[in-house]
Motif scaffolding. Structure first.
Motif, PDB file in Angstrom:
ATOM      1  N   LYS A  59       0.857  -1.193   0.000  1.00 26.49           N
ATOM      2  CA  LYS A  59       0.000   0.000   0.000  1.00 26.49           C
ATOM      3  C   LYS A  59       0.893   1.243   0.000  1.00 26.49           C
ATOM      4  CE  LYS A  59      -2.418   0.645   3.770  1.00 26.49           C
ATOM      5  NZ  LYS A  59      -3.366   0.454   4.862  1.00 26.49           N
ATOM      6  N   LEU A  60       0.512   2.225  -0.783  1.00 28.19           N
ATOM      7  CA  LEU A  60       1.272   3.477  -0.824  1.00 28.19           C
ATOM      8  C   LEU A  60       0.596   4.497   0.096  1.00 28.19           C
ATOM      9  CD1 LEU A  60       3.645   4.857  -2.432  1.00 28.19           C
ATOM     10  CD2 LEU A  60       1.900   5.708  -4.006  1.00 28.19           C
ATOM     11  N   LEU A  61       1.361   5.084   0.989  1.00 27.40           N
ATOM     12  CA  LEU A  61       0.797   6.076   1.914  1.00 27.40           C
ATOM     13  C   LEU A  61       1.113   7.479   1.394  1.00 27.40           C
ATOM     14  CD1 LEU A  61       1.993   4.445   5.283  1.00 27.40           C
ATOM     15  CD2 LEU A  61      -0.134   4.032   4.031  1.00 27.40           C
ATOM     16  N   GLU A 104      -3.306   4.610   0.444  1.00 28.21           N
ATOM     17  CA  GLU A 104      -4.025   5.182   1.583  1.00 28.21           C
ATOM     18  C   GLU A 104      -3.700   6.668   1.626  1.00 28.21           C
ATOM     19  OE1 GLU A 104      -3.716   3.039   5.320  1.00 28.21           O
ATOM     20  OE2 GLU A 104      -4.146   4.899   6.401  1.00 28.21           O
ATOM     21  N   LEU A 105      -4.742   7.484   1.535  1.00 31.63           N
ATOM     22  CA  LEU A 105      -4.539   8.929   1.548  1.00 31.63           C
ATOM     23  C   LEU A 105      -4.617   9.428   2.991  1.00 31.63           C
ATOM     24  CD1 LEU A 105      -6.871   9.840  -1.462  1.00 31.63           C
ATOM     25  CD2 LEU A 105      -4.392   9.533  -1.507  1.00 31.63           C
ATOM     26  N   PRO A 115       6.771  17.573   8.349  1.00 30.69           N
ATOM     27  CA  PRO A 115       6.898  16.741   9.558  1.00 30.69           C
ATOM     28  C   PRO A 115       6.273  15.357   9.389  1.00 30.69           C
ATOM     29  CG  PRO A 115       6.169  18.956  10.152  1.00 30.69           C
ATOM     30  CD  PRO A 115       6.221  18.907   8.659  1.00 30.69           C
ATOM     31  N   MET A 116       5.105  15.264   8.760  1.00 28.83           N
ATOM     32  CA  MET A 116       4.462  13.948   8.595  1.00 28.83           C
ATOM     33  C   MET A 116       5.281  13.034   7.690  1.00 28.83           C
ATOM     34  SD  MET A 116       0.372  14.683   8.498  1.00 28.83           S
ATOM     35  CE  MET A 116      -0.086  13.017   8.064  1.00 28.83           C
ATOM     36  N   LEU A 117       5.904  13.630   6.682  1.00 26.68           N
ATOM     37  CA  LEU A 117       6.759  12.840   5.781  1.00 26.68           C
ATOM     38  C   LEU A 117       7.994  12.353   6.535  1.00 26.68           C
ATOM     39  CD1 LEU A 117       7.356  11.951   2.824  1.00 26.68           C
ATOM     40  CD2 LEU A 117       8.622  14.095   2.563  1.00 26.68           C
ATOM     41  N   ILE A 122       3.887   9.010   6.129  1.00 27.56           N
ATOM     42  CA  ILE A 122       3.534   8.906   4.701  1.00 27.56           C
ATOM     43  C   ILE A 122       4.801   8.661   3.882  1.00 27.56           C
ATOM     44  CG2 ILE A 122       1.370  10.221   4.633  1.00 27.56           C
ATOM     45  CD1 ILE A 122       2.938  12.772   4.303  1.00 27.56           C
ATOM     46  N   ASP A 123       4.603   8.052   2.688  1.00 28.09           N
ATOM     47  CA  ASP A 123       5.747   7.788   1.802  1.00 28.09           C
ATOM     48  C   ASP A 123       6.083   9.011   0.954  1.00 28.09           C
ATOM     49  OD1 ASP A 123       5.931   4.990   2.467  1.00 28.09           O
ATOM     50  OD2 ASP A 123       4.134   4.664   1.240  1.00 28.09           O
TER      51      ASP A 123
END
Ligand code: GLU
Length: 285
Positions: A59-61, A104-105, A115-117, A122-123
């Motif tokens: 799955k790609l985030l 997944e979005l 920051p989330m990356l 997330i990818d």
């Protein structure tokens, strides 16, 4: 005489450095595409195994906007998230995992996306994000996948008809973490800027009369104007905002996969289809 010698030495060193760097680049490519198709990194290459991890997860985030019409907008009724950035994300998922729905979005804002990356939630970030030298210190970027420019959104009939009418007395609204805030402060030193957590809040504030103009990329502003005929985009764009897809620093295999996807989309004409679907007329470049 001494000067000439040191120049010669510098030239030799520069040529040697170019050779070594060029060699590494080639090794890297070979490492990622070796005959066996395994993810064995080439010697001397960064050896990113980020793609292998994505494949293992299946799955790609992807971090996308949820409040930006045309690029990434969540429909509260259906729960669907739609837009230009979403279609590009799906194409990347298809390229890496063979299925555009293996994705997944996750919602990001201009402020939370880096920051989330970098904390691994997330990818990649596909969220109206301009490639800047400052951001390149924290993340790596794909090739440019959309070209925007900063502009202004005002209530129809406003005395502001472009950047030339913005003065220190003008109250500007924007989103925290956006390039637009820094840019407008540079263009009009001393201008008052009210910063919001996201664009929906900034637009609500404009509608409520809390400011004179909302500033961000023209493409985003056109999305807002299409929501409410009482508002319009004015003047010419006054910056260049080339959008890139951001990944964690060093994830060269992911950058390669994204750039390959963008090349495929352009070659097949699908990029133009996606562009026309969301933005209107087809891109000129
Ligand atoms: N493209 C600009 C930026 O990356 C403004 C749009 C946004 O806030 O996402 O900051």
């Amino acid at each position: 005489m001494k000067k000439v010698k040191s120049w010669k030495l510098m030239c030799v060193l520069m040529v040697a450095a170019m050779f070594v760097l060029g060699g590494c680049g080639n090794n890297n490519t070979a490492g990622n595409n070796n005959a066996a198709g395994t993810a064995t990194p080439a010697p001397g290459a960064a050896g990113s195994d980020a793609i292998a991890k994505i494949k293992e997860r299946g799955k790609l985030l992807v971090g996308v906007k949820y409040d930006t019409r045309l690029f990434g907008l969540k429909d509260p009724a259906s729960g669907n998230v739609e837009g230009f950035d979403i279609d590009i994300s799906k194409a990347i998922a298809k390229h890496i995992l063979g299925d555009e729905n293996a994705i997944e979005l996750k919602e990001v804002t201009s402020k939370t996306r880096i920051p989330m990356l970098n904390n691994g939630e997330i990818d990649m970030v596909v969220a109206t994000m301009t490639i800047t030298e400052e951001r390149k210190k924290e993340v790596d970027f794909s090739d440019v996948y959309f070209q925007a420019g900063q502009s202004l959104l005002v209530k129809k009939g406003s005395p502001i008809t472009g950047l030339q009418d913005v003065t220190k007395e003008t109250k500007i609204l924007g989103s925290k973490g956006a390039t637009s805030i820094k840019n407008i402060k540079e263009k009009v030193p001393g201008v008052t800027v009210l910063e919001f957590d996201n664009y929906q809040d900034a637009f609500s504030a404009l509608k409520a009369g809390q400011g004179d103009a909302l500033t961000t990329d023209d493409a985003i502003l056109y999305g807002m104007a299409s929501q409410d005929p009482g508002f319009e985009v004015v003047g010419e764009p006054f910056t260049d905002e080339p959008y890139g897809i951001a990944v964690q620093k060093g994830n060269s295999d992911v950058v390669q996969a994204i750039n390959d996807t963008l090349d495929e989309l352009k070659a097949s004409g699908k990029y133009s289809t996606i562009y026309t679907k969301w933005i209107g007329k087809a891109p000129t470049k």
